[in-house]
Design an enzyme around this catalytic site. Sequence first.
Site, PDB file in Angstrom:
ATOM      1  N   TYR A 221       0.833  -1.205   0.000  1.00  0.00           N
ATOM      2  CA  TYR A 221       0.000   0.000   0.000  1.00  0.00           C
ATOM      3  C   TYR A 221       0.869   1.257   0.000  1.00  0.00           C
ATOM      4  O   TYR A 221       0.657   2.187  -0.793  1.00  0.00           O
ATOM      5  CB  TYR A 221      -0.907  -0.009   1.234  1.00  0.00           C
ATOM      6  CG  TYR A 221      -1.877   1.136   1.320  1.00  0.00           C
ATOM      7  CD1 TYR A 221      -3.061   1.131   0.591  1.00  0.00           C
ATOM      8  CD2 TYR A 221      -1.620   2.228   2.145  1.00  0.00           C
ATOM      9  CE1 TYR A 221      -3.961   2.186   0.680  1.00  0.00           C
ATOM     10  CE2 TYR A 221      -2.506   3.284   2.241  1.00  0.00           C
ATOM     11  CZ  TYR A 221      -3.675   3.258   1.504  1.00  0.00           C
ATOM     12  OH  TYR A 221      -4.566   4.302   1.594  1.00  0.00           O
ATOM     13  N   LYS A 225       1.339   4.472  -2.773  1.00  0.00           N
ATOM     14  CA  LYS A 225       1.132   5.882  -2.435  1.00  0.00           C
ATOM     15  C   LYS A 225       2.398   6.692  -2.690  1.00  0.00           C
ATOM     16  O   LYS A 225       2.322   7.855  -3.109  1.00  0.00           O
ATOM     17  CB  LYS A 225       0.676   6.017  -0.975  1.00  0.00           C
ATOM     18  CG  LYS A 225      -0.654   5.326  -0.678  1.00  0.00           C
ATOM     19  CD  LYS A 225      -1.758   5.765  -1.635  1.00  0.00           C
ATOM     20  CE  LYS A 225      -3.087   5.073  -1.358  1.00  0.00           C
ATOM     21  NZ  LYS A 225      -4.149   5.478  -2.296  1.00  0.00           N
TER      22      LYS A 225
END
Length: 334
Positions: A221, A225
């Site tokens: 994740y 980002k």
Amino acid sequence: MSLPLLTGSIYLFLKWAPSNYQQPVLTAIGPYISDSALGTVAKVCGWVFCLSMVSGFNSWLSWKVENNWVEDKYDWNRELVLVTGASSGFGEMMAEQLAERGTKVITMARRPLKPELSAYKNVHHYQVDLSDWDGLALTAKQIKEEHGDPTVLVLNAGVASRTPFMQKKFTDIKKLIDVNLISHFAMLHHFLPAMIKKNHGYIMSIASVVGYLSMTGLCDYGTTKSGMVALHETLRQELRHVHKANKIRTSIIHTGWTKTAIIDDWEKGLKERGQITMPLADVVKPIMELLYSGYGTQLIIPGFLGFVAGMRGWPFWAQEFVRDKLNPYTGEYR
């Protein structure tokens, strides 16, 4: 009253006001504050005023540079906004607020919309898996044929898990990266050319402070980002220097822990660490204000987390101290 106006007014009054104006005030406050303390107040107000003005000028300069020193107009009754990941969380609430305003909204998600959002006549939903490139290409073509080219892209789609790296399945990692990052590249390839041709458009990317400050369970994740930061920065440069499309706005939003389904697995760890989770509506409000302003920038919510953007310049021990303190991992995973 703003801080610069307040401190500046106090400083100017104490230092430069005519004595016939100063004296009644000094007489009134004389029993409560000494001359030396009053002098200190004047100095502090002077410094705060100067620092506030420098900070304000710095913000103004960044704002103008981020928007290439050019103005553009947005008519939200005529713009066509495309929101990915609109079946829940940020995308759902943003699409609903746009629809309430009367803006025509295209939504994309792998699940159906909630009935309340589907009921809007100006909302048009396309159910598609954003990691299915062939399906996404067909859907993009269909959107253009049925509605024209979107003028605003909200790249919001995202999934997450809190599983440590060695317990993650490769297929799950690939799926997450495809949805959270690669799909953004695909969306830009499908819809950015029309914006470049018209030199008008807005690209808003919903990222996370995890892009600057990743931690246990967030390797995939956090990678996506961080990748969104690189995509955002490079896209800005290419729009300016390669395509000469200086009116296209780009914004990237870095949010802290927000109460959406995506953080359900972290709730226990966050509570144990005493970390706050923000109501979704409180986070969406400044995002929508930025979108409606028609200007692009980097926005970190809440603002006090702004320090994370510069953390990589800190000594390593300080970086790790912050990561350890903020780490929501509880020793459990799934």
